[in-house]
Design a protein around this motif. Structure first.
Motif, PDB file in Angstrom:
ATOM      1  N   GLU A   1       7.897   0.227  -9.559  1.00 56.77           N
ATOM      2  CA  GLU A   1       7.047  -0.880  -9.809  1.00 56.77           C
ATOM      3  C   GLU A   1       6.241  -0.992  -8.612  1.00 56.77           C
ATOM      4  N   LEU A   2       6.717  -0.664  -7.402  1.00 59.05           N
ATOM      5  CA  LEU A   2       5.687  -0.760  -6.259  1.00 59.05           C
ATOM      6  C   LEU A   2       4.477  -0.459  -6.408  1.00 59.05           C
TER       7      LEU A   2
ATOM      8  N   ARG B   1       3.828  -7.456  -2.335  1.00 54.60           N
ATOM      9  CA  ARG B   1       4.002  -8.474  -1.288  1.00 54.60           C
ATOM     10  C   ARG B   1       5.458  -8.553  -0.852  1.00 54.60           C
ATOM     11  N   ARG B   2       6.288  -8.556  -1.777  1.00 53.29           N
ATOM     12  CA  ARG B   2       7.624  -8.609  -1.723  1.00 53.29           C
ATOM     13  C   ARG B   2       8.299  -7.378  -0.721  1.00 53.29           C
ATOM     14  N   TYR B   3       7.846  -6.140  -1.013  1.00 52.21           N
ATOM     15  CA  TYR B   3       8.024  -5.022  -0.077  1.00 52.21           C
ATOM     16  C   TYR B   3       7.553  -5.355   1.318  1.00 52.21           C
ATOM     17  N   LEU B   4       6.174  -5.939   1.473  1.00 52.83           N
ATOM     18  CA  LEU B   4       5.736  -6.329   2.924  1.00 52.83           C
ATOM     19  C   LEU B   4       6.839  -7.361   3.433  1.00 52.83           C
TER      20      LEU B   4
ATOM     21  N   GLU C   1      -3.039  -9.137  -1.953  1.00 50.68           N
ATOM     22  CA  GLU C   1      -2.820  -7.854  -2.483  1.00 50.68           C
ATOM     23  C   GLU C   1      -2.580  -6.719  -1.400  1.00 50.68           C
ATOM     24  N   LEU C   2      -1.670  -5.849  -1.513  1.00 50.22           N
ATOM     25  CA  LEU C   2      -1.713  -4.685  -0.565  1.00 50.22           C
ATOM     26  C   LEU C   2      -1.948  -3.556  -1.629  1.00 50.22           C
ATOM     27  N   ALA C   3      -3.384  -3.254  -1.103  1.00 51.06           N
ATOM     28  CA  ALA C   3      -4.070  -2.121  -2.216  1.00 51.06           C
ATOM     29  C   ALA C   3      -3.633  -0.785  -1.622  1.00 51.06           C
ATOM     30  N   LEU C   4      -3.072  -0.034  -2.805  1.00 52.53           N
ATOM     31  CA  LEU C   4      -2.714   1.440  -2.592  1.00 52.53           C
ATOM     32  C   LEU C   4      -3.777   2.252  -3.024  1.00 52.53           C
ATOM     33  N   THR C   5      -4.168   3.224  -2.270  1.00 52.18           N
ATOM     34  CA  THR C   5      -5.193   4.343  -2.488  1.00 52.18           C
ATOM     35  C   THR C   5      -4.922   5.687  -2.596  1.00 52.18           C
ATOM     36  N   LEU C   6      -5.297   6.476  -3.570  1.00 56.27           N
ATOM     37  CA  LEU C   6      -5.201   8.103  -3.379  1.00 56.27           C
ATOM     38  C   LEU C   6      -6.394   8.648  -3.367  1.00 56.27           C
TER      39      LEU C   6
END
Lengths: 197, 377
Positions: B123-124, B133-136, B277-282
């Motif tokens: 889900e992360l 946000r909770r992860y951070l 938001e924490l944006a994740l990119t590949l």
């Protein structure tokens, strides 16, 4: 379920804060077996508290006459005013014996979640008192939580333009305690509020 | 740091169980549904006072029991510390540290530092921004416990401010002549900006420190197929990503002023760290929506491993838990992951099939059965 008067008493006691059904039952049976004069004294005290106790017309602390004992005391200064949330906060500050000014009891703090805004507190009355011009310092002694801080900020915003000095109680470490036992929030605040020695 | 012994009483499926764990790799083997995850969930609860699987405490207590007890002995720098937690649903948990009762359950936080990766962590990558946000924030608190207070203060202010805006909104809708009592909004703005700036600065510092670890961990897990990146996307305009508290508070105040009418219109707080938001990119693409199942999974794992690396770089040696990880990976990735985590002071691995765990992580092995745990090698 018991019948009649005893159940009525249990129900009434159960509505008090901090008293559950079991405690209510225990108190009710204690009253039932107690000496009639003791019970009458309790009943008298309950009646009297509603008849006699009212709120001081100046500071809104609990009082037995028009004005409370603190507002009547001629030895105290009118130049310093301490704002608190509840009458029990007055008692707490009085125990220190450090404060020789007067009080103003707001009757709570700003709390939108419970629908309490400035109009529900005795802020208008505070402004009238400050408008008289004798107060030179206002001490904000609301609780150090989110709601208390918000109330303090609100009052500071309103009072500062009047040229009255506004101060806030410091928050930090308990005296006589060990540093290692302080929680990280308190210790963090104490760090923020550190001062030169 | 490692867990020397774990005992559970009336926790989940366990009536009473005790297991001695070893430093280094510990592998818990058992069929699906026998309760492997319950064991690591208990350790996670001691570390965070929270379950990674459920939001309330009631499911943690065995059916028919009124409370559950988790007891564990943690060895840190050669000293053993006993931590005991009694979980009573609907009431405050009771805690003991060493032989004496702790004043509050929160006092046990920090006694056991743990990084847990579980299947839920997918889900992360795939879930809402709230998950990231909770992860951070969890990692932030794990690194600097002071932020637990900042986070709680901020959440409380947002709640109060939303209540105020909602009342105003409702008063407006029902045709009240005055738009509710918005006189105190400026006060809440001040506090939101102050606590928000503190939280935002903490997160920005964390992301800056975390970024190289995420890239490295993903590279190791996915073997050079695409580069993983993270970037913090605040809900407010920032000329530059500064961590200066005063500048951030100013930017938040300006953003609140700019969105005021929209906020009154919608009756909720629209800017601030709770909307970031924490944006994740590949490579060039966002991970959400573009990444395959395998890639998403590797990314989630990389986020946890990066957190683990960061804590180790800070000089904390947390316990690493990998719940049901190896079944999802092909042989090559298994070997690389084993290499990556081989140096952990303690590693707990759960798996259903013995052969899924690479030989390098064989370590101590336990057979988990219905309500029992037995060391088998």
């Amino acid at each position: 379920m018991y019948e009649g008067a005893i159940q009525d008493l249990i129900d009434e006691l159960g509505r008090l804060p901090g008293v559950g059904p079991k405690s209510a039952q225990r108190i009710a049976f204690h009253v039932l077996s107690a000496d009639p004069t003791d019970v009458n004294r309790l009943a008298g005290a309950l009646r009297k508290v509603k008849e006699l106790v009212r709120f001081c017309t100046t500071c809104y602390n609990v009082a037995e006459s028009e004005q409370c004992r603190i507002c009547r005391d001629p030895r105290r200064t009118n130049e310093v005013l301490c704002v608190v949330e509840e009458p029990k906060d007055v008692v707490a500050i009085e125990r220190t014996g450090e404060f020789r000014g007067r009080y103003h009891v707001l009757g709570g703090a700003i709390n939108p979640l419970e629908g309490i805004g400035p109009d529900n507190l005795r802020i208008r009355e505070l402004m009238i008192r400050l408008g008289e011009g004798t107060v030179r310092e206002l001490i904000l002694a609301t609780d150090p939580n989110t709601e208390g801080e918000a109330t303090a900020t609100y009052l500071a915003l309103m009072v500062k333009p009047m040229g009255i000095s506004v101060t806030r109680l410091a928050s930090g470490l308990p005296v006589g305690g060990d540093l290692e036992y302080a929680d990280e929030i308190t210790l963090g605040r104490a760090f923020e509020g550190r001062r030169a020695v | 740091m490692y867990v020397h012994r774990l005992e559970l009483v009336d926790f989940r499926s366990y009536e009473r169980v005790g297991v001695d764990l070893q430093p280094g790799a510990n592998v818990l083997i058992g069929a699906n549904g026998v309760g492997k995850t319950n064991l690591v969930e208990a350790l996670g609860y001691v570390a965070t006072l929270d379950s990674h699987r459920v939001a309330t405490d009631a499911p943690l207590v065995r059916m028919g029991a009124t409370s559950a007890v988790i007891r564990c002995a943690v060895v840190h720098d050669g000293r053993e510390l006993l931590v005991e937690l009694e979980i009573v649903p609907g009431k405050a948990n009771r805690a003991r540290l060493g032989r004496s009762p702790a004043r509050r359950a929160r006092d046990v936080l920090g006694a056991l530092r743990l990084v847990l990766f579980a299947p839920e962590d997918l889900e992360l990558v795939r879930g809402d921004p709230a998950e990231r946000r909770r992860y951070l924030d969890d990692l932030l608190v794990n690194r600097q416990p002071r932020y637990a207070g900042v986070r709680a203060d901020y959440e409380r202010v947002v709640k109060q401010r939303n209540a105020l805006l909602r009342t105003a909104y409702l008063a407006r809708k029902t045709g009240g002549s005055r738009g509710g009592d918005l006189g105190t909004l400026a006060v809440w703005d001040t506090h939101l900006a102050q606590h928000g700036a503190e939280l935002l600065a903490g997160r920005l510092e964390l992301v800056a420190a975390l970024t190289p670890h995420v890239a490295k961990a993903y590279d190791a897990v996915a073997a050079g197929r695409g580069a993983a990146g993270i970037a913090y996307r605040p809900s407010i305009e920032l000329a530059e990503l500064t961590t200066d508290r005063a500048a951030l508070a100013e930017a938040l105040t300006a953003a609140l002023a700019a969105s005021r009418s929209a906020e009154i219109e919608r009756g909720t707080t629209l800017v601030g760290p709770h909307r970031d938001e924490l944006a994740l990119t590949l490579g060039p693409l966002p991970a959400k929506g573009y990444a395959s199942h395998g890639e998403s999974w590797s990314f989630a794992l990389a986020l946890r491993l990066a957190g683990y690396d960061l804590l180790r770089a800070d000089g904390i040696e947390p316990v690493l838990v990998l719940d049901d990880v190896f079944a999802e990976l092909d042989t090559g990735r298994r070997e690389r992951l084993a290499e990556l985590v081989g140096g952990a002071s303690q590693l707990l691995v759960t798996c259903a099939v013995d052969d899924d765990v690479p030989a390098a992580l064989r370590g101590t092995r336990y057979q988990v059965g219905e309500g029992t745990v037995r060391r088998v090698g």
